[in-house]
Design an enzyme around this catalytic site. Structure first.
Site, PDB file in Angstrom:
ATOM      1  CG  PHE A 175      42.450 -38.649   2.013  1.00 39.14           C
ATOM      2  CD1 PHE A 175      43.842 -38.623   1.937  1.00 39.14           C
ATOM      3  CD2 PHE A 175      41.724 -38.888   0.848  1.00 39.14           C
ATOM      4  CE1 PHE A 175      44.497 -38.826   0.726  1.00 39.14           C
ATOM      5  CE2 PHE A 175      42.375 -39.095  -0.363  1.00 39.14           C
ATOM      6  CZ  PHE A 175      43.758 -39.055  -0.432  1.00 39.14           C
ATOM      7  CG  ASP A 213      37.578 -32.978  11.274  1.00 38.48           C
ATOM      8  OD1 ASP A 213      37.949 -33.111  10.097  1.00 38.48           O
ATOM      9  OD2 ASP A 213      37.052 -33.917  11.928  1.00 38.48           O
ATOM     10  CG  PHE A 268      37.880 -30.337   2.389  1.00 36.77           C
ATOM     11  CD1 PHE A 268      38.214 -30.955   1.192  1.00 36.77           C
ATOM     12  CD2 PHE A 268      38.504 -29.139   2.710  1.00 36.77           C
ATOM     13  CE1 PHE A 268      39.142 -30.391   0.330  1.00 36.77           C
ATOM     14  CE2 PHE A 268      39.432 -28.564   1.855  1.00 36.77           C
ATOM     15  CZ  PHE A 268      39.756 -29.189   0.667  1.00 36.77           C
ATOM     16  CB  THR A 287      27.541 -35.134   8.194  1.00 41.70           C
ATOM     17  OG1 THR A 287      27.758 -35.223   9.602  1.00 41.70           O
ATOM     18  CG2 THR A 287      28.712 -34.410   7.553  1.00 41.70           C
ATOM     19  CB  THR A 342      32.022 -36.696  -5.103  1.00 44.18           C
ATOM     20  OG1 THR A 342      32.271 -37.896  -5.827  1.00 44.18           O
ATOM     21  CG2 THR A 342      30.564 -36.724  -4.664  1.00 44.18           C
ATOM     22  CG  ASP A 343      33.816 -38.691  -9.864  1.00 44.58           C
ATOM     23  OD1 ASP A 343      33.505 -39.101  -8.727  1.00 44.58           O
ATOM     24  OD2 ASP A 343      34.676 -39.243 -10.582  1.00 44.58           O
ATOM     25  CD  GLU A 344      31.683 -41.905  -5.582  1.00 48.40           C
ATOM     26  OE1 GLU A 344      30.741 -42.562  -5.120  1.00 48.40           O
ATOM     27  OE2 GLU A 344      32.857 -42.032  -5.194  1.00 48.40           O
ATOM     28  CE1 TYR A 402      30.473 -39.077  -0.170  1.00 55.26           C
ATOM     29  CE2 TYR A 402      30.771 -40.170  -2.291  1.00 55.26           C
ATOM     30  CZ  TYR A 402      31.117 -39.174  -1.393  1.00 55.26           C
ATOM     31  OH  TYR A 402      32.101 -38.270  -1.720  1.00 55.26           O
ATOM     32  CB  SER A 461      24.054 -37.661   1.314  1.00 57.95           C
ATOM     33  OG  SER A 461      25.402 -38.074   1.192  1.00 57.95           O
ATOM     34  CE  LYS A 462      30.181 -34.419  -1.140  1.00 64.65           C
ATOM     35  NZ  LYS A 462      30.886 -33.548  -0.139  1.00 64.65           N
ATOM     36  N   PRO A 479      40.701 -57.741  -1.116  1.00 68.14           N
ATOM     37  CG  PRO A 479      39.293 -56.679   0.436  1.00 68.14           C
ATOM     38  CD  PRO A 479      40.739 -56.947   0.129  1.00 68.14           C
ATOM     39  CE1 TYR A 521      34.428 -54.763  -1.545  1.00 70.26           C
ATOM     40  CE2 TYR A 521      33.677 -52.678  -2.432  1.00 70.26           C
ATOM     41  CZ  TYR A 521      34.100 -53.449  -1.357  1.00 70.26           C
ATOM     42  OH  TYR A 521      34.166 -52.873  -0.108  1.00 70.26           O
ATOM     43  CG  ASN A 530      38.051 -50.862  -8.998  1.00 71.73           C
ATOM     44  OD1 ASN A 530      38.420 -49.698  -9.118  1.00 71.73           O
ATOM     45  ND2 ASN A 530      36.816 -51.202  -8.689  1.00 71.73           N
TER      46      ASN A 530
END
Ligand code: NAD
Ligand code: TYD
Length: 356
Positions: free
Chosen positions: A11, A32, A80, A99, A133-135, A159, A162-163, A214, A216, A258
């Site tokens: 993306f 990729d 990326f 990865t 990422t900000d996560e 996720y 791992s980042k 959906p 959450y 959301n």
């Protein structure tokens, strides 16, 4: 001049490559693996372009990466490539570790070997830009200030963990070996070519297919939304003027719960492609079981990037979400082709029996 982009059929990487080919005279080598999230149709408009070289392969394949580096002699690597979906990381974290952690380690080793053998002027100019990422910062309370670059790491999902691990490796390769690295932490992206497993494209394609939308839990989790081409311009700016070893937060100053995002998508579809029975797409909203360990709120303080490098987003959420909905309406073939058998299996596994 050449840059090596990894994950450029996904993306954000795909949007970055398209913008790069359109806006610069430089060649881009695009490595990729073409996982379920990689899609060559995203790159169809640059398929015959001499300035775009696509290579299918893994960032962890050192002999391949070392050969590409020796052959093309890039002045920069923009990383990326990653497994990127939180829900998939909950079902199967292994690929995220392979990865995002081990793959990034291998890429750093390949990059370091190449960089250390460059003549001094090229060595000084070389950059390794790691897209994070900000996560990695964890979850905010309702009145906490947005994440600054000095915020401590508190990743909560496989996720984000791992980042976070990959960010630490990137940092260490700078401090220990001197590799000129830059790291960006971006908030939630949306826009054209996003795989419809993420919130906004999932809601658009489900709405048009007459399926449930959906949401959450209570739908009051907050994300800070950034239109994808603004992330691309931020990455270009950091590559151009960022200081090696520094990290930069990238965000759109656009926090939304959301449920508000989903209702906005419904309202735009009501306007642009009304339901045949004249009712709103909002009637398709269903509240489903919450994601385990769901982070409540992310928000980015992007002042460092603005003050030091002069970057600002070009889109507001209102302009960006309208462009996004229009793009999905105008590109039904792209959507139909990515919703393959593998996609249907994922949707069944993730959502079957999840209605609360
Ligand atoms: P995506 O899942 O759409 O694309 C990832 C791409 O990487 C795919 O094309 C895939 O084939 C490729 N890839 C996966 N494993 C690979 C490997 N081992 N070797 C080579 N290629 C591989 O992801 P995205 O949303 O475009 O995210 C891109 C990057 O930006 C990721 O690092 C992600 O952590 C980060 N990011 C994403 C967001 C967001 O909202 N999507 C926000 C902040 C940061
Ligand atoms: P997502 O697009 O998966 O990004 P991230 O988890 O990286 O923030 O999800 C964005 C928000 O939307 C997140 O709070 C989870 C929520 N969400 C739903 O409510 N329903 C869904 O079907 C999906 C995919 C996400």
């Amino acid at each position: 001049m050449t840059v090596l982009v990894t994950g450029g059929a996904g993306f954000i990487g795909g949007n970055f490559v398209l913008d790069w080919v359109a806006g610069s005279g430089e060649q881009v080598v695009n490595l990729d693996k073409l996982t379920y999230a990689g899609n060559l149709e995203t790159l169809a408009s640059v398929a015959g372009n001499r300035r775009h070289v696509f290579v299918q392969g893994d960032i962890g394949d050192r002999s391949l990466v070392e050969r590409l580096l020796a052959e093309h002699r890039p002045r920069a690597i923009v990383n990326f490539a990653a497994e990127s979906h939180v829900d998939r990381s909950i079902h199967g974290p292994g690929e995220f570790i392979r990865t995002n952690v081990v793959g990034t380690y291998d890429l750093l080793e390949s990059a370091c070997g190449y960089w250390s053998g460059l003549p001094q002027a090229e060595k000084d100019a070389f950059r390794f830009l790691h897209i994070s990422t900000d996560e990695v910062y964890g979850s905010l309370g309702p009145s906490d200030p947005p994440f600054a670059e000095t915020r401590r790491y508190e990743p909560n999902s496989p996720y984000s963990a791992s980042k976070a691990a990959s960010d630490h490796l990137v940092r260490a390769w700078h401090h220990t070996y001197g590799l000129p690295v830059l790291t960006t932490h971006c908030s939630n992206n949306y826009g054209p070519y996003q795989f419809p497993e993420k919130l906004i494209p999932l809601m658009i394609v489900n709405a048009l297919a007459g399926q449930g939308l959906p949401v959450y839990g209570d739908g009051l989790q907050v994300r800070d939304w950034l239109y994808v081409t603004d992330h691309c311009s931020a990455a270009r700016r950091v590559l151009e003027a960022g200081k090696p070893g520094e990290t930069y937060n990238v965000g759109g100053w656009s926090e939304k719960p959301n449920i508000e995002v989903v209702k906005t998508v419904c309202a735009l579809l009501d306007e642009l492609r009304p339901r045949q029975d004249g009712t709103s797409y909002a009637r398709q909203i269903t509240f489903v079981a919450d994601r385990p360990g769901h982070d409540r709120r992310y928000a980015i303080d992007a002042r460092k990037l603005e003050c030091e490098l002069g970057w600002r987003p070009a889109e507001t959420f209102e302009t960006g979400i309208r462009k996004t909905v229009r793009w999905y309406l105008d590109n039904p073939e792209w959507v139909a082709n990515v919703r393959s058998g593998a996609y249907r299996e994922w949707v069944t596994r993730q959502y079957e029996g999840a209605t609360t």
